[in-house]
Scaffold this motif. Structure first.
Motif, PDB file in Angstrom:
ATOM      1  N   THR A 217       0.836  -1.208   0.000  1.00  6.99           N
ATOM      2  CA  THR A 217       0.000   0.000   0.000  1.00  6.99           C
ATOM      3  C   THR A 217       0.867   1.253   0.000  1.00  6.99           C
ATOM      4  OG1 THR A 217      -1.774  -1.159   1.170  1.00  6.99           O
ATOM      5  CG2 THR A 217      -1.790   1.245   1.270  1.00  6.99           C
ATOM      6  N   ASP A 218       1.906   1.251   0.841  1.00  7.49           N
ATOM      7  CA  ASP A 218       2.815   2.401   0.887  1.00  7.49           C
ATOM      8  C   ASP A 218       3.508   2.612  -0.460  1.00  7.49           C
ATOM      9  OD1 ASP A 218       2.157   2.777   3.537  1.00  7.49           O
ATOM     10  OD2 ASP A 218       3.957   1.748   4.314  1.00  7.49           O
ATOM     11  N   LEU A 219       3.891   1.538  -1.121  1.00  2.69           N
ATOM     12  CA  LEU A 219       4.550   1.640  -2.422  1.00  2.69           C
ATOM     13  C   LEU A 219       3.619   2.247  -3.464  1.00  2.69           C
ATOM     14  CD1 LEU A 219       6.381  -1.813  -2.438  1.00  2.69           C
ATOM     15  CD2 LEU A 219       7.515   0.414  -2.554  1.00  2.69           C
ATOM     16  N   MET A 220       2.357   1.832  -3.447  1.00  2.00           N
ATOM     17  CA  MET A 220       1.389   2.388  -4.406  1.00  2.00           C
ATOM     18  C   MET A 220       1.125   3.859  -4.122  1.00  2.00           C
ATOM     19  SD  MET A 220      -1.408  -0.652  -5.149  1.00  2.00           S
ATOM     20  CE  MET A 220      -1.708  -1.097  -3.421  1.00  2.00           C
ATOM     21  N   ASN A 221       1.049   4.209  -2.852  1.00  2.00           N
ATOM     22  CA  ASN A 221       0.805   5.615  -2.496  1.00  2.00           C
ATOM     23  C   ASN A 221       1.994   6.503  -2.870  1.00  2.00           C
ATOM     24  OD1 ASN A 221      -1.721   5.045  -1.447  1.00  2.00           O
ATOM     25  ND2 ASN A 221      -0.963   4.781   0.655  1.00  2.00           N
ATOM     26  N   ALA A 222       3.199   5.960  -2.706  1.00  2.91           N
ATOM     27  CA  ALA A 222       4.402   6.748  -3.000  1.00  2.91           C
ATOM     28  C   ALA A 222       4.667   6.860  -4.501  1.00  2.91           C
ATOM     29  CB  ALA A 222       5.615   6.120  -2.314  1.00  2.91           C
ATOM     30  N   ASN A 223       4.126   5.926  -5.265  1.00  7.80           N
ATOM     31  CA  ASN A 223       4.356   5.904  -6.716  1.00  7.80           C
ATOM     32  C   ASN A 223       3.033   5.666  -7.436  1.00  7.80           C
ATOM     33  OD1 ASN A 223       5.228   5.626  -9.320  1.00  7.80           O
ATOM     34  ND2 ASN A 223       6.598   3.899  -8.928  1.00  7.80           N
ATOM     35  N   PRO A 224       2.289   6.717  -7.716  1.00 10.53           N
ATOM     36  CA  PRO A 224       0.976   6.558  -8.368  1.00 10.53           C
ATOM     37  C   PRO A 224       1.056   5.914  -9.748  1.00 10.53           C
ATOM     38  CG  PRO A 224       1.234   8.759  -7.438  1.00 10.53           C
ATOM     39  CD  PRO A 224       2.574   8.109  -7.376  1.00 10.53           C
ATOM     40  N   ASP A 225       2.236   5.911 -10.380  1.00 10.37           N
ATOM     41  CA  ASP A 225       2.388   5.326 -11.709  1.00 10.37           C
ATOM     42  C   ASP A 225       2.774   3.845 -11.661  1.00 10.37           C
ATOM     43  OD1 ASP A 225       1.842   7.780 -12.946  1.00 10.37           O
ATOM     44  OD2 ASP A 225       3.941   8.410 -12.800  1.00 10.37           O
ATOM     45  N   LEU A 226       2.855   3.282 -10.473  1.00  8.37           N
ATOM     46  CA  LEU A 226       3.231   1.869 -10.329  1.00  8.37           C
ATOM     47  C   LEU A 226       2.217   0.979 -11.056  1.00  8.37           C
ATOM     48  CD1 LEU A 226       5.564   0.452  -8.665  1.00  8.37           C
ATOM     49  CD2 LEU A 226       3.788  -0.143  -7.016  1.00  8.37           C
ATOM     50  N   THR A 227       2.710   0.060 -11.863  1.00 11.57           N
ATOM     51  CA  THR A 227       1.810  -0.825 -12.605  1.00 11.57           C
ATOM     52  C   THR A 227       1.855  -2.272 -12.128  1.00 11.57           C
ATOM     53  OG1 THR A 227       3.539  -1.144 -14.282  1.00 11.57           O
ATOM     54  CG2 THR A 227       1.879   0.568 -14.705  1.00 11.57           C
ATOM     55  N   GLY A 228       2.832  -2.607 -11.269  1.00 17.97           N
ATOM     56  CA  GLY A 228       2.927  -3.991 -10.848  1.00 17.97           C
ATOM     57  C   GLY A 228       3.580  -4.181  -9.498  1.00 17.97           C
ATOM     58  N   LEU A 229       3.249  -5.303  -8.869  1.00 16.24           N
ATOM     59  CA  LEU A 229       3.847  -5.710  -7.594  1.00 16.24           C
ATOM     60  C   LEU A 229       4.112  -7.202  -7.652  1.00 16.24           C
ATOM     61  CD1 LEU A 229       1.436  -3.765  -5.214  1.00 16.24           C
ATOM     62  CD2 LEU A 229       3.929  -3.458  -5.224  1.00 16.24           C
ATOM     63  N   VAL A 230       5.246  -7.607  -7.126  1.00 14.04           N
ATOM     64  CA  VAL A 230       5.575  -9.028  -7.018  1.00 14.04           C
ATOM     65  C   VAL A 230       5.721  -9.374  -5.545  1.00 14.04           C
ATOM     66  CG1 VAL A 230       7.260 -10.828  -7.525  1.00 14.04           C
ATOM     67  CG2 VAL A 230       6.724  -9.097  -9.260  1.00 14.04           C
TER      68      VAL A 230
END
Length: 341
Positions: A217-230
């Motif tokens: 969640t923190d990663l998505m909030n810090a990077n709104p352009d994030l397209t993927g998570l592993v």
């Protein structure tokens, strides 16, 4: 002392003895729940963490091997991902003089001395799931090659994102050699095969699904352009999928990971996970237990080993001492429900 008093004293002593024996029986029964088989060979398995689906499935496979092949199987791991606690369990099995010990080390470097201690005591030492290559272990039972897993994780994510975008990795233990080897493959493979994609972050949640979800969640909030998570392990894979679901970003942020079938099935079905890269975990436990028995009985592993009907052609490389189960398994909404763990 008269006769009646002697009878009363004797009865009291018998009652105390019965209570004491009852307490010992209960304690030993609890220990015996992880044992099967009756031969002189005893194979012990020490996972990174007891109680999570992945290692419980490995335990089930090991117990099945013990039943089929006729040896005793012991299973005990720490209740938190603690290398020191894991080392203490290994030492207890050394004191029990088991025939073989299989360990999935939380921290290979810190476990190496106690693995060497076991080998010096004449116990056959194996690693499984995660290696401790610098130790005196005789065999590493590998689920799949680092290249196979790292490339499959990348390919499955890129398939969902169209081969582009930015993604982050939520791993587990910082010292887990297997996870770190997969991450190195993902970095190089992404750079070479998918030039329009990049890895932005690698973070570590330990073996904690809730923490993995929070970090995602923190990663998505810090990077709104994030397209993927592993999610790099079986606790972070469902964690990152849950984070995407909770954020309402299904179809915007795609996830893959190394997750067990039952834990990933709901996320595969609702689209918060595109795929899970794994292997038959029960067969990994079976293979590890089989290998432990083979070493304990003085049998040499062959270049190709047929272990049972659905575990054939298992290769052994004597130069690296790696027993390789095979290619990774890709779990989707269509096949994840076929597995019981």
């Amino acid at each position: 002392m008269n006769v009646s008093k002697r009878i009363l004293v004797t009865a009291a002593l018998l009652a105390v003895s019965a209570v004491a024996l009852s307490g010992c029986t209960k304690k030993n029964d609890a220990a015996a729940t992880s044992e099967s088989g009756s031969s002189a060979v005893t194979v012990a398995f020490v996972p990174k963490l007891q109680g999570i689906p992945f290692f419980e499935a490995m335990n089930a496979g090991g117990a099945e091997a013990a039943k089929d092949l006729g040896f005793t199987w012991l299973y005990q791991g720490p209740t938190t991902a603690d290398a020191a606690a894991q080392a203490d369990i290994v030492r207890s099995f050394i004191q029990q003089k088991v025939s073989a010990i299989i360990v999935a080390p939380n921290d290979p470097d810190s476990l190496t001395p106690v693995l060497n201690e076991a080998a010096a005591a004449g116990i056959k030492v194996l690693t499984a799931d995660t290696d401790a290559a610098d130790s005196d272990r005789e065999v590493f039972v590998s689920q799949a090659s680092a290249e196979g897993i790292g490339e499959a994780l990348t390919d499955q994510l890129m398939k969902a994102t169209g081969g582009k975008g930015s993604y982050a990795i939520v791993s587990c233990g910082e010292t887990a050699s297997n996870l770190n080897s997969w991450i190195e493959v993902q970095k190089s493979y992404t750079a070479s095969k998918y030039p329009d994609a990049k890895i932005t972050d690698v973070v570590y949640a330990g073996e904690d699904q809730a923490k993995a979800a929070s970090m995602a969640t923190d990663l998505m909030n810090a990077n709104p352009d994030l397209t993927g998570l592993v999610g790099e392990c079986t606790t972070s894979a469902p964690g990152v999928a849950q984070a995407v679901k909770d954020a309402g970003k299904i179809g915007k942020v795609f996830t893959t990971g190394v997750g067990t079938p039952k834990s990933m099935l709901p996320y595969l079905q609702d689209g918060s996970s595109s795929a899970s890269v794994l292997w038959d975990v029960e067969n990994l436990g079976y293979l590890s237990a089989w290998a432990g028995q083979q070493l304990a009985e003085g049998n040499a592993l062959q270049d190709s080993n047929d272990v049972k009907s659905d575990l054939t052609g298992v290769t052994f490389d004597p130069s690296t001492k790696v027993l390789l189960m095979g290619d990774p398994l890709i779990l989707t909404a269509d096949n994840a429900g076929d597995y019981s763990y």
